[in-house]
Design an enzyme around this catalytic site. Structure first.
Site, PDB file in Angstrom:
ATOM      1  N   SER A 158      20.159 -11.338  33.605  1.00 60.47           N
ATOM      2  CA  SER A 158      20.050 -10.191  32.709  1.00 60.47           C
ATOM      3  C   SER A 158      21.195  -9.224  32.992  1.00 60.47           C
ATOM      4  O   SER A 158      21.799  -9.260  34.061  1.00 60.47           O
ATOM      5  CB  SER A 158      18.709  -9.473  32.918  1.00 60.47           C
ATOM      6  OG  SER A 158      18.648  -8.909  34.219  1.00 60.47           O
ATOM      7  N   LYS A 159      21.479  -8.365  32.027  1.00 59.81           N
ATOM      8  CA  LYS A 159      22.447  -7.289  32.265  1.00 59.81           C
ATOM      9  C   LYS A 159      21.627  -6.039  32.582  1.00 59.81           C
ATOM     10  O   LYS A 159      21.488  -5.115  31.768  1.00 59.81           O
ATOM     11  CB  LYS A 159      23.364  -7.089  31.060  1.00 59.81           C
ATOM     12  CG  LYS A 159      24.623  -6.282  31.395  1.00 59.81           C
ATOM     13  CD  LYS A 159      25.627  -6.370  30.260  1.00 59.81           C
ATOM     14  CE  LYS A 159      26.860  -5.513  30.524  1.00 59.81           C
ATOM     15  NZ  LYS A 159      27.662  -6.000  31.657  1.00 59.81           N
ATOM     16  N   ALA A 160      21.032  -6.052  33.762  1.00 56.66           N
ATOM     17  CA  ALA A 160      20.130  -5.001  34.205  1.00 56.66           C
ATOM     18  C   ALA A 160      20.831  -4.070  35.177  1.00 56.66           C
ATOM     19  O   ALA A 160      21.639  -4.512  36.006  1.00 56.66           O
ATOM     20  CB  ALA A 160      18.902  -5.622  34.872  1.00 56.66           C
ATOM     21  N   TYR A 164      23.626  -4.110  39.502  1.00 57.00           N
ATOM     22  CA  TYR A 164      24.978  -3.608  39.730  1.00 57.00           C
ATOM     23  C   TYR A 164      25.099  -2.738  40.983  1.00 57.00           C
ATOM     24  O   TYR A 164      26.201  -2.298  41.319  1.00 57.00           O
ATOM     25  CB  TYR A 164      25.468  -2.854  38.489  1.00 57.00           C
ATOM     26  CG  TYR A 164      25.836  -3.808  37.381  1.00 57.00           C
ATOM     27  CD1 TYR A 164      27.154  -4.200  37.170  1.00 57.00           C
ATOM     28  CD2 TYR A 164      24.855  -4.365  36.569  1.00 57.00           C
ATOM     29  CE1 TYR A 164      27.483  -5.106  36.185  1.00 57.00           C
ATOM     30  CE2 TYR A 164      25.174  -5.283  35.576  1.00 57.00           C
ATOM     31  CZ  TYR A 164      26.489  -5.647  35.387  1.00 57.00           C
ATOM     32  OH  TYR A 164      26.804  -6.556  34.410  1.00 57.00           O
TER      33      TYR A 164
END
Length: 292
Positions: A158-160, A164
């Site tokens: 996911s781009k959660a 990051y």
């Protein structure tokens, strides 16, 4: 950081269905996303007033939300329109566009099923994350002190926002050592990605890139693979070990923010060639700008 702080700018942000003044686009301090990382986002780039592969980015935003257990309360058409509205409201033709969805402040604690899902889209001028000088010389990478996690421990594809945290730590570590960015391994010890971009290696007409089984399958990554294959390169998606790097002649990064950026070295391993990048960089520019 170039320009004014991001909380103190002129302009408009699309926020829960309407355009609001930039400085008024705020959330409460007890917003669930701030405490428990229940937030997903996208990074998009507009060229000549058009957002590149907008629908693919929007669809990935929805899928990232589902991986975190929530549904974004708008249709894909509405989110596409919101991204365009944010771009146009700020009078931008060349811009970075950031949709973000998050859990609100109705509940505080690990349990968040009663929280409202919010959506905002901001757009601002932001050039390539690497300076022109860095790209001309080639980006330098150190080995990151953190590894990408196993997909059975976290929604790794996911781009959660939470994913990051170790990217920030790794980027800071690299810059403290005099490098531009960091290259991360996955939990198995295979080459994974940079802190905000996918990585490719070249030997002759063969391009090698990690399988996206524990990393984000970047939209720019897929685009560049297509461009490379159209130009006669053979692209191999496979597991790559760190000790293979010395066998490659060339390395480059891809991403919405990085576009196509050559790499000069990873720690002490140098990559003198730019042959593939010299083909793919203008090809990518031509595609995103719809030049004939």
């Amino acid at each position: 950081m170039a320009g004014p702080a991001f909380h103190d700018r002129d302009g408009k942000i699309w926020f829960d269905g309407e355009l609001v003044d930039w400085r008024a686009a705020n959330v409460h301090i007890l917003t669930h996303a701030m405490h428990y990382a229940s937030s997903v986002f996208e990074g998009e780039r507009a060229y000549n007033g058009e957002i590149f592969k907008l629908r693919e980015h929007t669809e990935r935003l929805f899928e990232s939300g589902r991986m975190l257990g929530f549904e974004i309360p708008y249709s894909t058409d509405e989110v596409d329109a919101a991204s365009v509205a944010a771009l146009e409201a700020n009078g931008l033709a060349e811009a970075y566009v950031r949709p973000v969805a998050w859990r609100g402040s109705e509940m505080m604690g690990v349990n968040a099923q009663g929280t409202e899902i919010h959506l905002a889209v901001a757009a601002w001028e932001w050039p390539n994350i690497f300076t022109e000088e860095q790209r001309l010389k080639g980006v330098t990478l150190s080995w990151a002190p953190w590894k990408r996690p196993s997909p059975d421990t976290i929604p790794a594809c996911s781009k959660a926002a939470g994913l990051y945290m170790i990217c920030t730590l790794s980027k800071h570590d690299a810059e403290a050592k005099g490098f531009n960015d960091a290259l991360m391994l996955d939990w198995r010890g295979y080459v994974a990605e940079a802190t905000g971009a996918n990585v490719f290696f070249v030997k002759g007409d063969a391009i090698h890139t990690p399988i996206p089984d524990a990393i984000l399958d970047g939209i720019t990554r897929r685009t560049v693979i297509g461009l490379a294959e159209e130009r006669g390169f053979k692209v191999y998606e496979r597991r790559i070990t760190p000790d293979e790097l010395e066998a490659f002649d060339e390395c480059f990064l891809t991403g919405t923010a990085a576009e196509v950026s050559p790499v000069a070295r990873i720690e002490n391993v140098e990559f003198p060639s730019r042959e593939a990048a010299s083909v793919l960089m203008p090809a990518y520019t031509k595609l995103v700008r719809r030049e004939s």
